[in-house]
Design a protein around this motif. Structure first.
Motif, PDB file in Angstrom:
ATOM      1  N   ILE A 109      67.486  73.760  66.989  1.00 23.10           N
ATOM      2  CA  ILE A 109      67.743  73.934  65.562  1.00 23.10           C
ATOM      3  C   ILE A 109      69.113  73.415  65.130  1.00 23.10           C
ATOM      4  O   ILE A 109      69.311  72.982  64.002  1.00 23.10           O
ATOM      5  N   SER A 110      70.089  73.432  66.045  1.00 18.61           N
ATOM      6  CA  SER A 110      71.457  73.052  65.681  1.00 18.61           C
ATOM      7  C   SER A 110      71.681  71.543  65.672  1.00 18.61           C
ATOM      8  O   SER A 110      72.731  71.070  65.236  1.00 18.61           O
ATOM      9  N   GLU A 111      70.700  70.778  66.132  1.00 22.91           N
ATOM     10  CA  GLU A 111      70.853  69.332  66.189  1.00 22.91           C
ATOM     11  C   GLU A 111      70.577  68.696  64.827  1.00 22.91           C
ATOM     12  O   GLU A 111      69.937  69.291  63.962  1.00 22.91           O
ATOM     13  N   THR A 112      71.073  67.471  64.653  1.00 24.30           N
ATOM     14  CA  THR A 112      70.820  66.721  63.424  1.00 24.30           C
ATOM     15  C   THR A 112      69.446  66.067  63.519  1.00 24.30           C
ATOM     16  O   THR A 112      69.182  65.315  64.457  1.00 24.30           O
ATOM     17  N   TRP A 113      68.598  66.369  62.547  1.00 21.74           N
ATOM     18  CA  TRP A 113      67.234  65.881  62.594  1.00 21.74           C
ATOM     19  C   TRP A 113      66.878  65.050  61.370  1.00 21.74           C
ATOM     20  O   TRP A 113      67.417  65.257  60.286  1.00 21.74           O
ATOM     21  N   SER A 114      65.967  64.118  61.572  1.00 23.61           N
ATOM     22  CA  SER A 114      65.325  63.376  60.499  1.00 23.61           C
ATOM     23  C   SER A 114      63.852  63.292  60.859  1.00 23.61           C
ATOM     24  O   SER A 114      63.454  63.580  61.993  1.00 23.61           O
ATOM     25  N   VAL A 115      63.023  62.906  59.905  1.00 23.17           N
ATOM     26  CA  VAL A 115      61.601  62.780  60.198  1.00 23.17           C
ATOM     27  C   VAL A 115      61.379  61.714  61.263  1.00 23.17           C
ATOM     28  O   VAL A 115      60.549  61.868  62.168  1.00 23.17           O
ATOM     29  N   ALA A 164      81.014  79.603  57.928  1.00 22.52           N
ATOM     30  CA  ALA A 164      81.077  78.245  58.457  1.00 22.52           C
ATOM     31  C   ALA A 164      80.523  78.175  59.877  1.00 22.52           C
ATOM     32  O   ALA A 164      79.781  77.249  60.219  1.00 22.52           O
ATOM     33  N   SER A 165      80.892  79.145  60.714  1.00 25.95           N
ATOM     34  CA  SER A 165      80.417  79.149  62.104  1.00 25.95           C
ATOM     35  C   SER A 165      78.909  79.375  62.172  1.00 25.95           C
ATOM     36  O   SER A 165      78.214  78.731  62.960  1.00 25.95           O
ATOM     37  N   ALA A 166      78.403  80.282  61.343  1.00 22.93           N
ATOM     38  CA  ALA A 166      76.966  80.540  61.328  1.00 22.93           C
ATOM     39  C   ALA A 166      76.202  79.311  60.842  1.00 22.93           C
ATOM     40  O   ALA A 166      75.142  78.979  61.383  1.00 22.93           O
ATOM     41  N   ALA A 167      76.752  78.638  59.829  1.00 24.72           N
ATOM     42  CA  ALA A 167      76.113  77.425  59.317  1.00 24.72           C
ATOM     43  C   ALA A 167      76.069  76.347  60.395  1.00 24.72           C
ATOM     44  O   ALA A 167      75.041  75.684  60.602  1.00 24.72           O
ATOM     45  N   HIS A 168      77.186  76.173  61.100  1.00 30.22           N
ATOM     46  CA  HIS A 168      77.246  75.167  62.161  1.00 30.22           C
ATOM     47  C   HIS A 168      76.282  75.511  63.301  1.00 30.22           C
ATOM     48  O   HIS A 168      75.649  74.616  63.880  1.00 30.22           O
ATOM     49  N   ALA A 169      76.128  76.788  63.599  1.00 30.21           N
ATOM     50  CA  ALA A 169      75.257  77.223  64.694  1.00 30.21           C
ATOM     51  C   ALA A 169      73.795  76.878  64.445  1.00 30.21           C
ATOM     52  O   ALA A 169      73.030  76.688  65.390  1.00 30.21           O
ATOM     53  N   VAL A 170      73.396  76.800  63.180  1.00 29.28           N
ATOM     54  CA  VAL A 170      71.998  76.483  62.871  1.00 29.28           C
ATOM     55  C   VAL A 170      71.805  75.028  62.462  1.00 29.28           C
ATOM     56  O   VAL A 170      70.698  74.626  62.085  1.00 29.28           O
ATOM     57  N   GLY A 171      72.885  74.234  62.512  1.00 27.27           N
ATOM     58  CA  GLY A 171      72.734  72.806  62.248  1.00 27.27           C
ATOM     59  C   GLY A 171      73.219  72.306  60.913  1.00 27.27           C
ATOM     60  O   GLY A 171      73.080  71.120  60.599  1.00 27.27           O
ATOM     61  N   TRP A 172      73.796  73.183  60.082  1.00 20.68           N
ATOM     62  CA  TRP A 172      74.360  72.751  58.807  1.00 20.68           C
ATOM     63  C   TRP A 172      75.858  72.527  58.989  1.00 20.68           C
ATOM     64  O   TRP A 172      76.615  73.482  59.157  1.00 20.68           O
ATOM     65  N   THR A 173      76.294  71.292  58.970  1.00 22.72           N
ATOM     66  CA  THR A 173      77.704  70.994  59.183  1.00 22.72           C
ATOM     67  C   THR A 173      78.562  71.374  57.979  1.00 22.72           C
ATOM     68  O   THR A 173      79.750  71.627  58.125  1.00 22.72           O
ATOM     69  N   ASP A 174      77.959  71.422  56.813  1.00 23.58           N
ATOM     70  CA  ASP A 174      78.674  71.803  55.594  1.00 23.58           C
ATOM     71  C   ASP A 174      78.245  73.215  55.205  1.00 23.58           C
ATOM     72  O   ASP A 174      77.072  73.430  54.858  1.00 23.58           O
ATOM     73  N   PRO A 175      79.137  74.204  55.260  1.00 21.28           N
ATOM     74  CA  PRO A 175      78.756  75.583  54.918  1.00 21.28           C
ATOM     75  C   PRO A 175      78.275  75.728  53.479  1.00 21.28           C
ATOM     76  O   PRO A 175      77.563  76.683  53.158  1.00 21.28           O
ATOM     77  N   ARG A 176      78.643  74.781  52.610  1.00 22.41           N
ATOM     78  CA  ARG A 176      78.176  74.858  51.226  1.00 22.41           C
ATOM     79  C   ARG A 176      76.663  74.664  51.147  1.00 22.41           C
ATOM     80  O   ARG A 176      75.998  75.229  50.261  1.00 22.41           O
ATOM     81  N   ILE A 177      76.114  73.870  52.073  1.00 21.73           N
ATOM     82  CA  ILE A 177      74.664  73.692  52.103  1.00 21.73           C
ATOM     83  C   ILE A 177      73.990  75.011  52.478  1.00 21.73           C
ATOM     84  O   ILE A 177      73.008  75.435  51.859  1.00 21.73           O
ATOM     85  N   ALA A 178      74.537  75.679  53.501  1.00 24.79           N
ATOM     86  CA  ALA A 178      73.998  76.975  53.915  1.00 24.79           C
ATOM     87  C   ALA A 178      74.087  77.987  52.773  1.00 24.79           C
ATOM     88  O   ALA A 178      73.140  78.745  52.514  1.00 24.79           O
ATOM     89  N   SER A 179      75.223  78.016  52.103  1.00 23.94           N
ATOM     90  CA  SER A 179      75.407  78.960  50.998  1.00 23.94           C
ATOM     91  C   SER A 179      74.432  78.689  49.861  1.00 23.94           C
ATOM     92  O   SER A 179      73.926  79.619  49.219  1.00 23.94           O
ATOM     93  N   ALA A 180      74.171  77.396  49.608  1.00 23.57           N
ATOM     94  CA  ALA A 180      73.248  77.042  48.526  1.00 23.57           C
ATOM     95  C   ALA A 180      71.834  77.506  48.825  1.00 23.57           C
ATOM     96  O   ALA A 180      71.158  78.089  47.971  1.00 23.57           O
ATOM     97  N   TRP A 181      71.376  77.261  50.056  1.00 17.78           N
ATOM     98  CA  TRP A 181      70.045  77.721  50.438  1.00 17.78           C
ATOM     99  C   TRP A 181      69.992  79.250  50.443  1.00 17.78           C
ATOM    100  O   TRP A 181      69.000  79.850  50.034  1.00 17.78           O
ATOM    101  N   PHE A 182      71.036  79.886  50.904  1.00 14.87           N
ATOM    102  CA  PHE A 182      71.094  81.350  50.950  1.00 14.87           C
ATOM    103  C   PHE A 182      71.025  81.918  49.540  1.00 14.87           C
ATOM    104  O   PHE A 182      70.321  82.897  49.286  1.00 14.87           O
TER     105      PHE A 182
END
Length: 209
Positions: free
Chosen positions: A93-99, A149-167
């Motif tokens: 899950i923490s890796e960078t993925w594309s289709v 930030a650490s939790a976001a990085h642990a699941v593969g989101w390098t930008d914590p703002r992306i995690a916060s937006a989805w949250f």
């Protein structure tokens, strides 16, 4: 069937769903995992059962679903290749993925993978990845002391703002406020901008639109 369970029921079910989703990750013995699954299932039944036995809200049985989802995150993934794709996303899950990258990992064409993935899960591959990332990110925010930030990085989101937006899209509150008051009510009586809710900035709104 349309169930009018209400916000309270969903708020009670959400933590149970998250715990069930990671219970078979290999960290527990099979016996312990089975016992824990039964315990969580019993908690789920306790919350859900009244939804089935109660009268529909206002007696309205003719509710029309807007944009119904075909498929389900919780449905059994029967396609061998798609099951493999789901396993890869969950375990890495923490890796960078594309289709394209997922298609290569499963030895499928991009088009074939995307088509079957939607049929089996109800979501495109990268949207599915965002959902399982959000589930794990929420667990880390609620059950650990990791920073956002650490939790976001642990699941593969390098930008914590992306995690916060989805949250914010899921819970109507930013992670830091959720930690102080889990499951705040940001609808009806609650007002955006109060102590229990924060309004997303323009960057966050663009990410989830």
């Amino acid at each position: 069937m349309v169930l009018n369970s209400g916000t309270t029921a969903f708020q009670s079910i959400e933590p149970i769903w998250r715990k069930l989703s990671v219970i078979h990750d290999g960290s527990l013995t099979p016996e312990t995992a089975a016992t824990r699954s039964i315990e969580l299932f019993a908690q789920w039944v306790e919350v859900v059962l009244p939804v089935f036995v109660s009268d529909p809200v206002n007696g309205n049985r003719n509710v029309v679903l807007a944009n119904p989802v075909r498929g389900s995150l919780t449905a059994a993934v029967t396609g061998r290749h798609i099951e493999r794709a789901v396993q890869i996303l969950r375990s890495r899950i923490s890796e960078t993925w594309s289709v394209d990258a997922l298609a290569r990992a499963t030895a499928m064409s991009r088009a074939h993978l995307s088509r079957l993935f939607v049929i089996r899960t109800g979501l495109p591959p990268m949207r599915f990845l965002s959902e399982i990332r959000l589930t794990e990110f929420t667990r880390l925010i609620e059950e650990t002391d990791m920073s956002v930030a650490s939790a976001a990085h642990a699941v593969g989101w390098t930008d914590p703002r992306i995690a916060s937006a989805w949250f914010y899209r899921r819970f109507g509150v930013v992670p830091s406020k959720y930690r102080l008051t889990p499951h705040p009510d940001c609808t009806d009586g609650g007002k955006i901008g109060t102590d229990s809710c924060d309004e997303p900035n323009s960057f966050q709104r663009e990410l989830v639109d």
